[in-house]
Scaffold this active site. Structure first.
Site, PDB file in Angstrom:
ATOM      1  N   HIS A  45       0.832  -1.208   0.000  1.00  0.00           N
ATOM      2  CA  HIS A  45       0.000   0.000   0.000  1.00  0.00           C
ATOM      3  C   HIS A  45       0.872   1.265   0.000  1.00  0.00           C
ATOM      4  CE1 HIS A  45      -3.074   2.792   1.407  1.00  0.00           C
ATOM      5  NE2 HIS A  45      -3.974   1.861   1.550  1.00  0.00           N
ATOM      6  N   GLU A  99      -1.031   1.660  -5.253  1.00  0.00           N
ATOM      7  CA  GLU A  99      -0.857   0.418  -4.505  1.00  0.00           C
ATOM      8  C   GLU A  99      -0.778  -0.780  -5.437  1.00  0.00           C
ATOM      9  OE1 GLU A  99      -4.036   2.722  -1.753  1.00  0.00           O
ATOM     10  OE2 GLU A  99      -4.102   0.525  -1.638  1.00  0.00           O
TER      11      GLU A  99
HETATM   12  O1  TA6 Z   1      -6.254   1.565  -0.321  1.00  0.00           O
HETATM   13  C1  TA6 Z   1      -7.230   2.494  -0.217  1.00  0.00           C
HETATM   14  C2  TA6 Z   1      -7.952   2.279   1.094  1.00  0.00           C
HETATM   15  O2  TA6 Z   1      -8.540   1.029   1.148  1.00  0.00           O
HETATM   16  C3  TA6 Z   1      -8.937   3.428   1.322  1.00  0.00           C
HETATM   17  O3  TA6 Z   1     -10.252   2.982   1.250  1.00  0.00           O
HETATM   18  C4  TA6 Z   1      -8.543   4.014   2.654  1.00  0.00           C
HETATM   19  O4  TA6 Z   1      -9.324   3.620   3.664  1.00  0.00           O
HETATM   20  C5  TA6 Z   1      -7.094   3.593   2.778  1.00  0.00           C
HETATM   21  O5  TA6 Z   1      -7.022   2.336   2.194  1.00  0.00           O
HETATM   22  C6  TA6 Z   1      -6.493   3.635   4.158  1.00  0.00           C
HETATM   23  O6  TA6 Z   1      -6.947   2.608   4.958  1.00  0.00           O
HETATM   24  P1  TA6 Z   1      -6.491   2.552   6.509  1.00  0.00           P
HETATM   25  O7  TA6 Z   1      -7.087   1.309   7.066  1.00  0.00           O
HETATM   26  O8  TA6 Z   1      -4.965   2.531   6.510  1.00  0.00           O
HETATM   27  O9  TA6 Z   1      -7.000   3.813   7.140  1.00  0.00           O
END
Ligand code: TA6
Length: 300
Positions: free
Chosen positions: A169, A271
């Site tokens: 990510h 990501e």
């Molecule tokens: O990758 C995108 C995502 O899934 C978004 O929906 C957002 O929530 C982000 O990840 C961050 O997630 P987190 O659980 O680290 O706050």
């Protein structure tokens, strides 16, 4: 778990140093003539990558948590064995348990191409009881040179199928979200998770509002073109047929306690995933690798 002193004795060398950071977390620094990177054992989390003479390539929130059991906001969080919400239990943590577990160091050294590498592992014995699952071995291999290679290697050591979704990510450090553009996904189908609708990408991606898009059936390289920093960040990959592009913008930034209200101007996530129809099922003794290779070219 080995102490920092024992880690230095067993896995340290002139380019690899283990230390306890200002938050009390055990970390590794990989530092060679081409670049420097920092990795926390908490979540096997790559926190920084700085090619010599360049701005940091990865972004880190000034409000991030740095404590066990909490995810780090920035760098490269490892989302595994589920990406996003848990498929059927909303009490489970977002993006799985890998990023909130402490991994162990299993190997380190220098590659023939001059890169410095570190390998960390996560096994059932290292995860909290409430997450117990089939027997598995998950490794993260990080190689630092003028590129940063981060490979998540999933090994199903059980006698049952192992199904999962995953992401590397990556949070990228940019000059201004309003001025960058991302290429490499033109013509690709995507799901806009904000309205749960399918669309097709036309041209480059630019940003003017909260963006949370899951691209499908794509193995392609993405390029973040940043005129402010006069650089292009190339994000290539193996073992992945999907990608996610995310920026929380203002309202969501204000709702996240570990994210500064205005920090969304300076970061973008591109990501490398196994998400949606790219989620994987490994048969017993089967193995899969999800890898991202990050390169930053300046003066362009
Ligand atoms: O990758 C995108 C995502 O899934 C978004 O929906 C957002 O929530 C982000 O990840 C961050 O997630 P987190 O659980 O680290 O706050």
């Amino acid at each position: 778990m080995l102490t920092v002193q024992e880690l230095n004795q067993e896995f340290g060398n002139s380019e690899i140093r283990f230390y306890t950071d200002s938050h009390g977390m055990a970390c590794a620094e990989l530092n060679n003539p081409m670049a420097k990177a920092e990795i926390a054992l908490n979540g096997a989390h790559v926190m920084s990558f700085i090619p010599k003479g360049q701005e940091p390539v990865l972004w880190m929130s000034k409000k991030s948590y740095f404590e066990s059991g909490k995810p780090i906001r920035g760098g490269i969080p490892i989302c595994w064995p589920w990406f996003g919400g848990h498929p059927c239990n909303s009490d489970m943590p977002s993006h799985g348990f890998a990023r909130i577990s402490v991994w162990e160091v299993v190997a380190s050294g220098n590659c023939e191409d001059g890169a410095t590498f570190l390998e960390l592992a996560l096994t059932p014995g290292l995860i909290a009881d409430e997450f117990k699952t089939n027997n598995f071995l998950v490794k993260l291999r990080v190689e630092v040179s003028d590129k940063l290679s981060t490979a998540l290697i999933i090994d199903n050591c059980s006698d049952k199928d192992l199904s999962y979704s995953a992401a590397l990510h990556s949070y990228f450090n940019i000059s201004d979200i309003a001025n960058i553009k991302i290429s490499g996904l033109d013509g690709k189908a995507f799901i806009d998770t904000l309205d749960d609708t399918n669309y097709v990408q036309h041209g480059d991606i630019t940003f003017a509002a909260e963006t949370d898009l899951v691209y499908l059936d794509t193995e392609d390289t993405c390029i973040i073109d940043d005129p402010g920093f006069k650089r292009k960040i190339k994000v290539s990959k193996t073992g992945s047929c999907s990608a996610v592009v995310w920026n929380p913008w203002d309202a969501k930034a204000q709702r996240m306690p570990d994210f500064g209200d205005t920090e969304y101007h300076k970061m973008v996530c591109v990501e490398t995933t196994n998400a949606e129809n790219d989620a994987r099922t490994l048969a017993p003794n089967e193995c899969h690798t999800l890898q991202v290779i990050i390169e930053s070219e300046t003066g362009v």
